[in-house]
Scaffold this motif. Sequence first.
Motif, PDB file in Angstrom:
ATOM      1  N   CYS A 143       0.826  -1.208   0.000  1.00  0.00           N
ATOM      2  CA  CYS A 143       0.000   0.000   0.000  1.00  0.00           C
ATOM      3  C   CYS A 143       0.864   1.264   0.000  1.00  0.00           C
ATOM      4  CB  CYS A 143      -0.944  -0.004   1.203  1.00  0.00           C
ATOM      5  SG  CYS A 143      -2.226  -1.276   1.144  1.00  0.00           S
ATOM      6  N   LYS A 144       1.948   1.251   0.738  1.00  0.00           N
ATOM      7  CA  LYS A 144       2.855   2.390   0.772  1.00  0.00           C
ATOM      8  C   LYS A 144       3.493   2.620  -0.593  1.00  0.00           C
ATOM      9  CE  LYS A 144       6.920   4.195   3.197  1.00  0.00           C
ATOM     10  NZ  LYS A 144       7.942   3.905   4.249  1.00  0.00           N
ATOM     11  N   MET A 145       3.899   1.547  -1.253  1.00  0.00           N
ATOM     12  CA  MET A 145       4.504   1.675  -2.570  1.00  0.00           C
ATOM     13  C   MET A 145       3.503   2.211  -3.587  1.00  0.00           C
ATOM     14  SD  MET A 145       6.245  -1.237  -5.018  1.00  0.00           S
ATOM     15  CE  MET A 145       4.620  -1.877  -5.444  1.00  0.00           C
ATOM     16  N   LEU A 146       2.249   1.750  -3.520  1.00  0.00           N
ATOM     17  CA  LEU A 146       1.226   2.234  -4.445  1.00  0.00           C
ATOM     18  C   LEU A 146       0.938   3.712  -4.232  1.00  0.00           C
ATOM     19  CD1 LEU A 146      -1.275  -0.773  -4.444  1.00  0.00           C
ATOM     20  CD2 LEU A 146       0.366  -0.132  -6.218  1.00  0.00           C
ATOM     21  N   ARG A 147       0.949   4.173  -2.978  1.00  0.00           N
ATOM     22  CA  ARG A 147       0.738   5.596  -2.714  1.00  0.00           C
ATOM     23  C   ARG A 147       1.857   6.439  -3.311  1.00  0.00           C
ATOM     24  NH1 ARG A 147      -0.972   3.750   2.485  1.00  0.00           N
ATOM     25  NH2 ARG A 147       1.113   4.212   3.319  1.00  0.00           N
ATOM     26  N   GLU A 148       3.094   5.951  -3.182  1.00  0.00           N
ATOM     27  CA  GLU A 148       4.227   6.690  -3.754  1.00  0.00           C
ATOM     28  C   GLU A 148       4.142   6.722  -5.280  1.00  0.00           C
ATOM     29  OE1 GLU A 148       7.682   4.810  -2.247  1.00  0.00           O
ATOM     30  OE2 GLU A 148       7.479   5.644  -0.213  1.00  0.00           O
ATOM     31  N   LYS A 149       3.718   5.601  -5.887  1.00  0.00           N
ATOM     32  CA  LYS A 149       3.565   5.586  -7.342  1.00  0.00           C
ATOM     33  C   LYS A 149       2.466   6.543  -7.789  1.00  0.00           C
ATOM     34  CE  LYS A 149       5.252   1.006  -8.614  1.00  0.00           C
ATOM     35  NZ  LYS A 149       4.901  -0.290  -9.258  1.00  0.00           N
ATOM     36  N   LYS A 150       1.383   6.621  -7.017  1.00  0.00           N
ATOM     37  CA  LYS A 150       0.283   7.523  -7.365  1.00  0.00           C
ATOM     38  C   LYS A 150       0.731   8.972  -7.294  1.00  0.00           C
ATOM     39  CE  LYS A 150      -4.523   8.546  -6.208  1.00  0.00           C
ATOM     40  NZ  LYS A 150      -5.661   8.228  -5.300  1.00  0.00           N
ATOM     41  N   LYS A 151       1.497   9.320  -6.240  1.00  0.00           N
ATOM     42  CA  LYS A 151       1.996  10.687  -6.120  1.00  0.00           C
ATOM     43  C   LYS A 151       2.916  11.043  -7.279  1.00  0.00           C
ATOM     44  CE  LYS A 151       1.732  10.977  -1.065  1.00  0.00           C
ATOM     45  NZ  LYS A 151       2.513  11.113   0.189  1.00  0.00           N
ATOM     46  N   SER A 152       3.808  10.124  -7.624  1.00  0.00           N
ATOM     47  CA  SER A 152       4.721  10.397  -8.725  1.00  0.00           C
ATOM     48  C   SER A 152       3.976  10.505 -10.044  1.00  0.00           C
ATOM     49  CB  SER A 152       5.779   9.295  -8.819  1.00  0.00           C
ATOM     50  OG  SER A 152       5.167   8.039  -9.062  1.00  0.00           O
ATOM     51  N   GLY A 153       2.890   9.726 -10.203  1.00  0.00           N
ATOM     52  CA  GLY A 153       2.088   9.811 -11.418  1.00  0.00           C
ATOM     53  C   GLY A 153       1.363  11.140 -11.535  1.00  0.00           C
ATOM     54  N   VAL A 154       0.808  11.637 -10.410  1.00  0.00           N
ATOM     55  CA  VAL A 154       0.135  12.933 -10.419  1.00  0.00           C
ATOM     56  C   VAL A 154       1.117  14.051 -10.741  1.00  0.00           C
ATOM     57  CG1 VAL A 154      -1.071  14.615  -8.978  1.00  0.00           C
ATOM     58  CG2 VAL A 154      -1.704  12.209  -8.862  1.00  0.00           C
ATOM     59  N   ALA A 155       2.316  13.985 -10.148  1.00  0.00           N
ATOM     60  CA  ALA A 155       3.327  15.007 -10.429  1.00  0.00           C
ATOM     61  C   ALA A 155       3.744  14.977 -11.897  1.00  0.00           C
ATOM     62  CB  ALA A 155       4.544  14.792  -9.530  1.00  0.00           C
ATOM     63  N   LYS A 156       3.843  13.800 -12.471  1.00  0.00           N
ATOM     64  CA  LYS A 156       4.222  13.692 -13.873  1.00  0.00           C
ATOM     65  C   LYS A 156       3.137  14.255 -14.773  1.00  0.00           C
ATOM     66  CE  LYS A 156       5.645  10.345 -17.366  1.00  0.00           C
ATOM     67  NZ  LYS A 156       5.915   8.906 -17.649  1.00  0.00           N
ATOM     68  N   ARG A 157       1.857  13.953 -14.487  1.00  0.00           N
ATOM     69  CA  ARG A 157       0.763  14.487 -15.305  1.00  0.00           C
ATOM     70  C   ARG A 157       0.699  16.006 -15.203  1.00  0.00           C
ATOM     71  NH1 ARG A 157      -1.822   9.840 -13.262  1.00  0.00           N
ATOM     72  NH2 ARG A 157      -2.835  11.055 -11.610  1.00  0.00           N
ATOM     73  N   THR A 158       1.001  16.549 -14.013  1.00  0.00           N
ATOM     74  CA  THR A 158       1.000  18.008 -13.855  1.00  0.00           C
ATOM     75  C   THR A 158       2.093  18.646 -14.693  1.00  0.00           C
ATOM     76  OG1 THR A 158       0.159  17.747 -11.592  1.00  0.00           O
ATOM     77  CG2 THR A 158       1.123  19.886 -12.182  1.00  0.00           C
ATOM     78  N   ARG A 159       3.280  18.050 -14.696  1.00  0.00           N
ATOM     79  CA  ARG A 159       4.377  18.582 -15.510  1.00  0.00           C
ATOM     80  C   ARG A 159       4.037  18.535 -16.991  1.00  0.00           C
ATOM     81  NH1 ARG A 159       7.541  15.488 -11.877  1.00  0.00           N
ATOM     82  NH2 ARG A 159       7.783  13.879 -13.468  1.00  0.00           N
ATOM     83  N   VAL A 160       3.411  17.442 -17.427  1.00  0.00           N
ATOM     84  CA  VAL A 160       3.040  17.323 -18.841  1.00  0.00           C
ATOM     85  C   VAL A 160       1.986  18.354 -19.213  1.00  0.00           C
ATOM     86  CG1 VAL A 160       1.970  15.793 -20.539  1.00  0.00           C
ATOM     87  CG2 VAL A 160       3.677  14.893 -18.973  1.00  0.00           C
TER      88      VAL A 160
END
Length: 210
Positions: free
Chosen positions: A114-131
């Motif tokens: 669950c901790k790893m999935l939360r970190e992946k979700k945060k990194s995904g949101v940050a990537k979509r924001t940059r794009v």
Amino acid sequence: MGFKLQDQIQKMRGIPGKYKRVLTAIANRARNDGTNFFEAKETIGAKSGVDRSTAFRNMDDLTKMGILPKAESHECGIDYCAKGTKHFNKPGNHWTQVYYIDLVALQKYDELRCKMLREKKKSGVAKRTRVALQNATEVALHFEMQTGDTREARFTGSVEPSVLTDGSKKESKPVSLATASLAPASLAALENQSQNLLGYGNLSSEEQNQ
């Protein structure tokens, strides 16, 4: 070979098969306490029945969760190996990373996943924001190249004269409401003045018609 560790991993519930196959293949070459594993990832992929890229990805996920951390040392029978965090199996730059299975972390798989999935979700949101910001910037630059408008004019509402005037045409000035309301009154005053000059100002409407 950690046959007891293999049996222990096989009996664990809640661990996906893709991770359990990799852990079982690792336990086959590690000790019963999970230490002293330094086999190549390609070999683990072949033993677990997956390709090289899948084995790399699954082992990286286990490392991020803390279940398969990198070891600081190991034991082997090769004289030229420094027996540190890397195992040198051939002279030169031929080495493999040393890992060990953290049995305590393995028991907490659900929490770590669950901790790893939360970190992946945060990194995904940050990537979509940059794009999204990058796409907005590219659209703005394309708009400026096509129209000659500037970002200051579009964001602040101010318009430069060069945008409205094409070099030859004058800029049209806005007409205020006060000027528009005084226009009919000015026309009526001019009409009365012209009638007075012609001598019709003091005549009645019937006399003017005659």
